[in-house]
Design a protein around this motif. Structure first.
Motif, PDB file in Angstrom:
ATOM      1  N   LEU A 135      -6.782  -2.578   4.854  1.00 55.95           N
ATOM      2  CA  LEU A 135      -5.908  -2.447   3.685  1.00 55.95           C
ATOM      3  C   LEU A 135      -4.491  -2.934   3.977  1.00 55.95           C
ATOM      4  O   LEU A 135      -3.731  -3.209   3.049  1.00 55.95           O
ATOM      5  N   HIS A 136      -4.149  -3.065   5.242  1.00 56.28           N
ATOM      6  CA  HIS A 136      -2.819  -3.530   5.639  1.00 56.28           C
ATOM      7  C   HIS A 136      -2.803  -5.021   5.968  1.00 56.28           C
ATOM      8  O   HIS A 136      -1.944  -5.495   6.718  1.00 56.28           O
ATOM      9  N   THR A 137      -3.752  -5.740   5.415  1.00 54.01           N
ATOM     10  CA  THR A 137      -3.868  -7.189   5.609  1.00 54.01           C
ATOM     11  C   THR A 137      -4.265  -7.832   4.279  1.00 54.01           C
ATOM     12  O   THR A 137      -4.637  -7.133   3.330  1.00 54.01           O
ATOM     13  N   PRO A 138      -4.252  -9.163   4.192  1.00 52.70           N
ATOM     14  CA  PRO A 138      -4.744  -9.833   2.979  1.00 52.70           C
ATOM     15  C   PRO A 138      -6.265  -9.963   2.926  1.00 52.70           C
ATOM     16  O   PRO A 138      -6.807 -10.603   2.027  1.00 52.70           O
ATOM     17  N   LEU A 139      -6.967  -9.370   3.882  1.00 54.34           N
ATOM     18  CA  LEU A 139      -8.427  -9.364   3.831  1.00 54.34           C
ATOM     19  C   LEU A 139      -8.907  -8.609   2.592  1.00 54.34           C
ATOM     20  O   LEU A 139      -8.271  -7.642   2.161  1.00 54.34           O
ATOM     21  N   ALA A 208       4.161  -7.658   4.537  1.00 55.77           N
ATOM     22  CA  ALA A 208       3.789  -6.384   5.138  1.00 55.77           C
ATOM     23  C   ALA A 208       3.169  -5.523   4.040  1.00 55.77           C
ATOM     24  O   ALA A 208       3.404  -5.759   2.843  1.00 55.77           O
ATOM     25  N   TYR A 209       2.393  -4.521   4.438  1.00 59.70           N
ATOM     26  CA  TYR A 209       1.647  -3.712   3.473  1.00 59.70           C
ATOM     27  C   TYR A 209       1.926  -2.226   3.712  1.00 59.70           C
ATOM     28  O   TYR A 209       1.839  -1.747   4.849  1.00 59.70           O
ATOM     29  N   HIS A 210       2.255  -1.532   2.645  1.00 52.40           N
ATOM     30  CA  HIS A 210       2.561  -0.106   2.737  1.00 52.40           C
ATOM     31  C   HIS A 210       1.666   0.663   1.768  1.00 52.40           C
ATOM     32  O   HIS A 210       1.587   0.319   0.581  1.00 52.40           O
ATOM     33  N   MET A 211       0.996   1.697   2.285  1.00 53.11           N
ATOM     34  CA  MET A 211       0.088   2.502   1.470  1.00 53.11           C
ATOM     35  C   MET A 211       0.733   3.848   1.163  1.00 53.11           C
ATOM     36  O   MET A 211       1.424   4.426   2.008  1.00 53.11           O
ATOM     37  N   GLU A 212       0.483   4.362  -0.055  1.00 54.64           N
ATOM     38  CA  GLU A 212       0.999   5.686  -0.401  1.00 54.64           C
ATOM     39  C   GLU A 212       0.049   6.393  -1.365  1.00 54.64           C
ATOM     40  O   GLU A 212      -0.658   5.758  -2.153  1.00 54.64           O
ATOM     41  N   GLU A 213       0.056   7.709  -1.239  1.00 53.60           N
ATOM     42  CA  GLU A 213      -0.773   8.547  -2.104  1.00 53.60           C
ATOM     43  C   GLU A 213       0.040   9.000  -3.312  1.00 53.60           C
ATOM     44  O   GLU A 213       1.213   9.335  -3.201  1.00 53.60           O
ATOM     45  N   ARG A 214      -0.628   9.016  -4.482  1.00 52.01           N
ATOM     46  CA  ARG A 214       0.026   9.479  -5.697  1.00 52.01           C
ATOM     47  C   ARG A 214      -0.929  10.395  -6.477  1.00 52.01           C
ATOM     48  O   ARG A 214      -2.144  10.270  -6.385  1.00 52.01           O
ATOM     49  N   ASN A 215      -0.321  11.291  -7.247  1.00 53.11           N
ATOM     50  CA  ASN A 215      -1.048  12.141  -8.202  1.00 53.11           C
ATOM     51  C   ASN A 215      -2.181  12.933  -7.552  1.00 53.11           C
ATOM     52  O   ASN A 215      -3.283  13.043  -8.097  1.00 53.11           O
ATOM     53  N   GLU A 228      -8.584  15.231  -6.528  1.00 48.80           N
ATOM     54  CA  GLU A 228      -8.336  13.915  -7.118  1.00 48.80           C
ATOM     55  C   GLU A 228      -7.029  13.343  -6.582  1.00 48.80           C
ATOM     56  O   GLU A 228      -6.076  14.065  -6.321  1.00 48.80           O
ATOM     57  N   ASN A 229      -7.023  12.032  -6.392  1.00 50.29           N
ATOM     58  CA  ASN A 229      -5.774  11.348  -6.035  1.00 50.29           C
ATOM     59  C   ASN A 229      -5.904   9.858  -6.298  1.00 50.29           C
ATOM     60  O   ASN A 229      -6.984   9.353  -6.647  1.00 50.29           O
ATOM     61  N   GLU A 230      -4.790   9.173  -6.131  1.00 47.00           N
ATOM     62  CA  GLU A 230      -4.747   7.714  -6.197  1.00 47.00           C
ATOM     63  C   GLU A 230      -4.097   7.205  -4.918  1.00 47.00           C
ATOM     64  O   GLU A 230      -3.200   7.847  -4.376  1.00 47.00           O
ATOM     65  N   ILE A 231      -4.530   6.051  -4.455  1.00 46.65           N
ATOM     66  CA  ILE A 231      -3.906   5.408  -3.299  1.00 46.65           C
ATOM     67  C   ILE A 231      -3.427   4.028  -3.742  1.00 46.65           C
ATOM     68  O   ILE A 231      -4.217   3.210  -4.229  1.00 46.65           O
ATOM     69  N   TRP A 232      -2.140   3.819  -3.596  1.00 47.89           N
ATOM     70  CA  TRP A 232      -1.489   2.588  -4.032  1.00 47.89           C
ATOM     71  C   TRP A 232      -1.007   1.778  -2.827  1.00 47.89           C
ATOM     72  O   TRP A 232      -0.723   2.336  -1.765  1.00 47.89           O
ATOM     73  N   ARG A 233      -0.926   0.475  -3.041  1.00 45.30           N
ATOM     74  CA  ARG A 233      -0.443  -0.422  -1.995  1.00 45.30           C
ATOM     75  C   ARG A 233       0.730  -1.247  -2.502  1.00 45.30           C
ATOM     76  O   ARG A 233       0.686  -1.809  -3.594  1.00 45.30           O
ATOM     77  N   LYS A 234       1.774  -1.314  -1.661  1.00 46.59           N
ATOM     78  CA  LYS A 234       2.899  -2.201  -1.914  1.00 46.59           C
ATOM     79  C   LYS A 234       2.826  -3.379  -0.949  1.00 46.59           C
ATOM     80  O   LYS A 234       2.669  -3.178   0.258  1.00 46.59           O
ATOM     81  N   VAL A 235       2.916  -4.575  -1.494  1.00 46.06           N
ATOM     82  CA  VAL A 235       2.960  -5.791  -0.684  1.00 46.06           C
ATOM     83  C   VAL A 235       4.416  -6.242  -0.625  1.00 46.06           C
ATOM     84  O   VAL A 235       5.023  -6.539  -1.654  1.00 46.06           O
ATOM     85  N   ILE A 236       4.973  -6.260   0.579  1.00 47.67           N
ATOM     86  CA  ILE A 236       6.407  -6.459   0.746  1.00 47.67           C
ATOM     87  C   ILE A 236       6.675  -7.785   1.454  1.00 47.67           C
ATOM     88  O   ILE A 236       6.104  -8.070   2.511  1.00 47.67           O
ATOM     89  N   ASN A 242      11.745  -7.392  -0.437  1.00 47.92           N
ATOM     90  CA  ASN A 242      11.402  -7.017  -1.807  1.00 47.92           C
ATOM     91  C   ASN A 242       9.900  -6.778  -1.955  1.00 47.92           C
ATOM     92  O   ASN A 242       9.086  -7.362  -1.227  1.00 47.92           O
ATOM     93  N   THR A 243       9.539  -5.943  -2.902  1.00 46.41           N
ATOM     94  CA  THR A 243       8.134  -5.692  -3.198  1.00 46.41           C
ATOM     95  C   THR A 243       7.584  -6.822  -4.062  1.00 46.41           C
ATOM     96  O   THR A 243       8.039  -7.034  -5.195  1.00 46.41           O
ATOM     97  N   ALA A 244       6.627  -7.563  -3.522  1.00 48.03           N
ATOM     98  CA  ALA A 244       6.048  -8.687  -4.247  1.00 48.03           C
ATOM     99  C   ALA A 244       4.932  -8.243  -5.177  1.00 48.03           C
ATOM    100  O   ALA A 244       4.662  -8.884  -6.196  1.00 48.03           O
ATOM    101  N   LEU A 245       4.272  -7.141  -4.819  1.00 48.77           N
ATOM    102  CA  LEU A 245       3.142  -6.663  -5.617  1.00 48.77           C
ATOM    103  C   LEU A 245       2.954  -5.190  -5.361  1.00 48.77           C
ATOM    104  O   LEU A 245       3.117  -4.714  -4.241  1.00 48.77           O
ATOM    105  N   GLU A 246       2.608  -4.467  -6.403  1.00 51.64           N
ATOM    106  CA  GLU A 246       2.282  -3.052  -6.290  1.00 51.64           C
ATOM    107  C   GLU A 246       0.971  -2.838  -7.037  1.00 51.64           C
ATOM    108  O   GLU A 246       0.861  -3.161  -8.216  1.00 51.64           O
ATOM    109  N   GLU A 247      -0.052  -2.303  -6.345  1.00 48.19           N
ATOM    110  CA  GLU A 247      -1.370  -2.200  -6.963  1.00 48.19           C
ATOM    111  C   GLU A 247      -2.085  -0.922  -6.549  1.00 48.19           C
ATOM    112  O   GLU A 247      -1.940  -0.438  -5.426  1.00 48.19           O
TER     113      GLU A 247
END
Length: 264
Positions: A135-139, A208-215, A228-236, A242-247
């Motif tokens: 998850l911390h790569t573009p794979l 770079a890739y940063h993972m975080e838990e939400r909700n 229940e939870n969500e796991i989001w990724r920021k592509v920096i 700057n954050t290029a993508l948040e998904e």
């Protein structure tokens, strides 16, 4: 429910699913990662480790010691594996069936909504590690499964709930595809206390890739308890910060098998 009541039907169903996966594996359009290198690729993308021994409810501690034996065998099958452009990493194509003839012993398995013993049990921990690093790569993770239930309370958990990957030979697989022009590599090893891993590349990655838990929450529904939870990724962008993508990568909703809410 029917399969749980009739073990013969359950075993027949497993055989059917394994045979079906075997034929799917013959797809000539798929190129599986199979080459390994003893040298480590020059650029580090992500490192992670997980404890080998944790308190898992009332399960027999010897099963965790057995798990370590099983992990050593499976790690030896894939340490150094290269995922070249256009190749697909398959957990089971590398590990193969975990049999006693290969040295695997009984460990803890999560199956059919419960905790069981089985030869080769415990190597889901390796699947968890590989999935988290990927998850911390573009794979691209093209196949990943997760248990539909949460069997144990958290004990020394360092990753968000639901960030693992279950594996069960051979049709519950972890598969990771490389859509880039970069070659990636997994390095894996065990210490006395940890399963450790790192993912490397032959080119410096621009992100770079940063993972975080939400909700995250526990809830009750129809007399059962759920998590229940969500796991989001920021592509920096490494150059600008700057954050290029948040998904959103994962949404987990699982039945909890231990008591969460006080009954008093």
């Amino acid at each position: 429910m029917l399969l749980r009541r009739f073990p013969v039907l359950y075993r027949l169903r497993i055989g059917q699913l394994r045979l079906l996966r075997h034929f799917k594996n013959l797809n000539p359009a798929l190129t599986y990662a199979k080459h390994r290198a003893t040298h480590t690729l020059p650029y580090s993308c992500k490192k992670h480790q997980s404890l080998l021994r944790r308190k898992l409810g009332t399960s027999d501690p010897i099963l965790q010691e057995n798990k370590i034996t099983n992990l050593r065998l499976s790690v030896a099958c894939m340490d150094g594996i290269l995922i070249r452009p256009g190749e697909t990493f398959s957990f089971w194509k590398l590990v193969g069936k975990t049999t006693s003839a290969k040295g695997y012993i009984e460990g803890l398995l999560l199956s059919q909504g419960g905790v069981k013993r089985g030869v080769g049990g415990g190597i889901c921990q390796l699947g968890n590690l590989l999935f988290w690093m990927a998850l911390h790569t573009p794979l691209h993770v093209v196949e990943r499964h997760h248990h539909s239930f949460d069997p144990f309370p958290d004990d020394h958990r360092v990753l968000p709930f639901g960030s693992g990957a279950s594996v069960f030979y051979n049709y519950v697989d972890l598969r990771i595809y490389n859509p880039t022009k970069t070659t990636f590599q997994f390095r894996l090893w065990l210490t006395d206390e940890h399963l450790k891993g790192s993912v490397h590349s032959d080119e410096l990655l621009p992100y770079a890739y940063h993972m975080e838990e939400r909700n995250h929450r526990f809830l009750e529904k129809d007399g059962k308890q759920y998590r229940e939870n969500e796991i989001w990724r920021k592509v920096i962008d490494k150059r600008s910060g700057n954050t290029a993508l948040e998904e959103q990568m994962l949404h987990n909703f699982s039945e909890v098998k231990y008591n969460v809410f006080s009954t008093t």
